[in-house]
Enzyme design. Structure first.
Site, PDB file in Angstrom:
ATOM      1  N   ASP A 176       1.922  -4.395  12.142  1.00  0.00           N
ATOM      2  CA  ASP A 176       1.254  -5.002  10.987  1.00  0.00           C
ATOM      3  C   ASP A 176       1.707  -6.450  10.817  1.00  0.00           C
ATOM      4  OD1 ASP A 176      -0.523  -5.059   8.882  1.00  0.00           O
ATOM      5  OD2 ASP A 176       0.904  -4.316   7.419  1.00  0.00           O
ATOM      6  N   GLY A 189       0.801  -1.211   0.000  1.00  0.00           N
ATOM      7  CA  GLY A 189       0.000   0.000   0.000  1.00  0.00           C
ATOM      8  C   GLY A 189       0.831   1.257   0.000  1.00  0.00           C
ATOM      9  N   ALA A 239       4.646   1.125  -0.810  1.00  0.00           N
ATOM     10  CA  ALA A 239       5.918   1.032  -1.523  1.00  0.00           C
ATOM     11  C   ALA A 239       5.874  -0.099  -2.534  1.00  0.00           C
ATOM     12  CB  ALA A 239       7.063   0.818  -0.528  1.00  0.00           C
TER      13      ALA A 239
END
Length: 637
Positions: A143, A21, A23
């Site tokens: 994440d 989202g 890179a």
């Protein structure tokens, strides 16, 4: 031939191998050290935001400080100055040079094969070792998910994207916007879902979600939207893993329960604590008790020298007495009473006793048989009722997106096992159907095969890609199951620079699934044709034609040759050289020859009138010639 792209005078940028989202990741080569690397570059649209730039640099440097065998190493960071595109000024795009991991993500492995319990525990140990080390260095990943952990060819776990997700989550984006990143909602901690601050225990909750999926084949919560999943993280309890996979031990179940606690105070407080409990549960069968002060050890792992309980000893003694005492006392009792000697003929009594014994035995058999039959009947009825209560009907998931189809089957109480195959009629990443088929009755928690389409075996390269950016073309082709093999630049009069002109095989052609496709991108230039010697109109038509697209200016050039009037005698850009699209080229056109000026002097050049008068009058030296009539008159006289 593709143009080699080198950044920082050292790193050669190769093909695109990943996209997130925030890179893009390229395969690269460190020319100085001669090793393969991965180069992660921030997307150009985000790189224009100074806030993103600052956070990317800060987190890149923090990630580079992490040196652990279970973390993807960061070797270097820097910026690449991007050129001006489509009227937008150039921008400094941050990048990171990282260790290249040759392997698959946990997400890919979950899709390919069924993960064993041993593999799930071993991979989770690697993830926990990585996050524990990062927590010791005051870095929260934020994440953790199967897509951010890779298994290399040796089987080692490598965790990726430390700090990058944090830079994205620190912005003012809403949760719905954040969920544009694939699947993040399924691994959010309750405090993340509520928009609260996060700490190390939030990462440990996400690891618990990953462990749950590795063990059961599905995340702890599934739903129709990221918001629905986030609500479940906050309000609902996950299903017991043992109901989905009965082979999971109660000890592992207790570890999952603690790791997925809603209140962060009730979870594992450190990665090391989580790791220790996981190993004890899997390898030693030690579960976590409710009060956390003691552990429950299954009987199978009791030490050999464990003393028997008092109850066990009492049962053993009673059994011994009841078996041996009557046999030893019976003969002595008969001898003492002498009753056998007092009976003259014991045979009739024996026959009666035998008959009575047979009747009693028969009665007992009938009673036992009737009881057994009644017990079997009641058990069979109860079992039949249980089977009927656990029956579910297979929903029709044909044509659904892969995730939606999985969710529908899981919601129905089934365990989907994914298989992938080509299909000409079903779009890629959508469900072909199930085995058993829809409307079939199955038992709850049974496994069911979910067939997912890889798209048709033959793929058409879309013709409408002409003029699209390289990133769009790559995404489209890879979505069709094709691979971009090479990028070259060609001249084009109309297609802007860095936009697609054509492909090889050509746009609109049909190729086999998995084929490689070369891209021909516009250089933004055209080759100038040779118009020397052409008449002006022909030259202008040649240069302004659609196939060339240049503009023309005319300049008059003096000329002495009448045959060259109107021809091109020079052009401002030489034939064969390149010019930018729409550039103006100046043509030199030969003009009319100039007439010589005639102005004679008085002595040398008489005037035109004088010349005519002189020609009419005879000179003194010449006499007029007589005519025939005049000669005849003279003869008569």
């Amino acid at each position: 031939m593709s143009q080699q792209r080198i950044i920082n005078g050292r790193y050669e940028v190769g093909e695109l191998i990943g996209r997130g989202g925030m890179a893009d990741v390229y395969l690269g080569r460190d020319e100085r050290l001669g090793r393969t690397v991965a180069i992660k570059m921030m997307r150009a649209d985000l790189a224009r935001d100074p806030q993103f730039q600052t956070r990317f640099r800060r987190e890149a440097h923090a990630s580079a400080a992490l040196n652990h065998p279970n973390i993807v190493a960061v070797f270097d960071t820097g910026e690449e100055q991007l050129p001006e595109t489509n009227g937008q000024p150039g921008v400094a795009c941050p990048y990171m040079v990282m260790e290249y991991v040759d392997g698959d993500t946990l997400r890919a492995l979950l899709r390919k094969d069924e993960v064993t319990i041993d593999q799930a525990v071993a991979w989770t140990e690697g993830v926990l070792a990585a996050v524990s080390y990062s927590h010791d260095n005051d870095i929260v990943h934020r994440d953790i998910k199967p897509g951010n952990a890779m298994v290399d060819r040796s089987g080692a776990i490598k965790v990726m994207d430390f700090g990058i997700a944090r830079a994205l989550s620190d912005t003012s984006a809403t949760m719905t916007q954040t969920q544009a990143v694939v699947g993040t909602a399924q691994y959010l901690s309750p405090e993340q879902a509520r928009g609260e601050s996060v700490d190390f225990r939030s990462d440990l909750y996400s690891v618990g979600c990953v462990l749950f999926e590795l063990l059961t084949g599905r995340p702890p919560f599934v739903g129709d939207s990221p918001v629905a999943v986030a609500y479940q993280h906050v309000r609902e309890e996950p299903p017991a893993a043992t109901t989905l996979v009965p082979e999971i031990s109660p000890a592992l179940e207790s570890v999952l329960t603690k790791s997925l606690a809603k209140n962060r105070e009730d979870r594992f407080q450190t990665g090391k604590e989580f790791l220790t409990a996981l190993r004890a549960a899997h390898y030693d069968g030690i579960a976590i008790s409710e009060d956390e002060s003691t552990t429950v050890i299954p009987p199978a792992v009791l030490p050999a020298d464990t003393e028997p309980t008092q109850a066990m000893g009492a049962i053993s003694a009673n059994n011994s007495d009841s078996i041996f005492e009557p046999r030893e006392e019976l003969p002595e009792r008969y001898e003492m009473t002498g009753e056998m000697d007092a009976v003259d003929d014991p045979k009739p009594d024996r026959k009666k006793k035998r008959r009575r014994g047979w009747l009693i035995a028969l009665l007992l058999i009938l009673l036992l048989g009737g009881g057994a039959f009644a017990g079997w009947w009641f058990w069979n009825e109860a079992e039949q009722q249980r089977i009927e209560e656990n029956q579910v009907e297979v929903p029709d998931v044909s044509g659904m997106p892969e995730t939606d189809a999985q969710n529908a089957l899981t919601t129905a109480g089934l365990r989907p096992i994914l298989e992938y195959a080509h299909n000409d009629d079903v779009e890629r990443d959508r469900a072909i159907g199930t085995d058993p088929a829809a409307a079939t009755t199955m038992q709850r928690y049974d496994e069911i095969t979910l067939n997912i389409s890889l798209g048709p075996d033959q793929v058409e390269i879309p013709g409408n890609l002409q003029g699209a950016s390289e990133a769009t073309v790559r995404d489209t082709l890879e979505g069709l199951g094709l691979t971009v093999s090479d990028v070259s630049y060609v001249n084009s009069p109309t297609i802007p620079r860095d936009r697609l002109v054509d492909t090889n095989p050509a746009l609109g052609s049909t190729v086999a699934y998995g084929s490689t496709v070369a891209l021909k991108m516009s250089s933004g230039e055209v080759e100038v044709p040779d118009v020397m010697g052409m008449q002006q109109e022909e030259a202008e038509n040649t240069l302004t034609a659609d196939s060339v697209g240049l503009s023309v200016e005319i300049a008059d050039v003096s000329n002495d040759d009448p045959d060259m009037v109107g021809q091109v005698v020079n052009q401002s850009i030489e034939p064969g050289e390149t010019a930018s699209q729409g550039e103006t080229i100046t043509l030199g056109i030969a003009g009319e020859p100039e007439e010589p000026s005639e102005e004679p002097s008085e002595t040398e050049s008489p005037s035109e009138d004088d010349s005519e008068d002189a020609s009419d009058e005879p000179s003194d030296d010449e006499s007029p010639t007589p005519t025939d009539s005049e000669s005849a008159s003279e003869d008569e006289s």
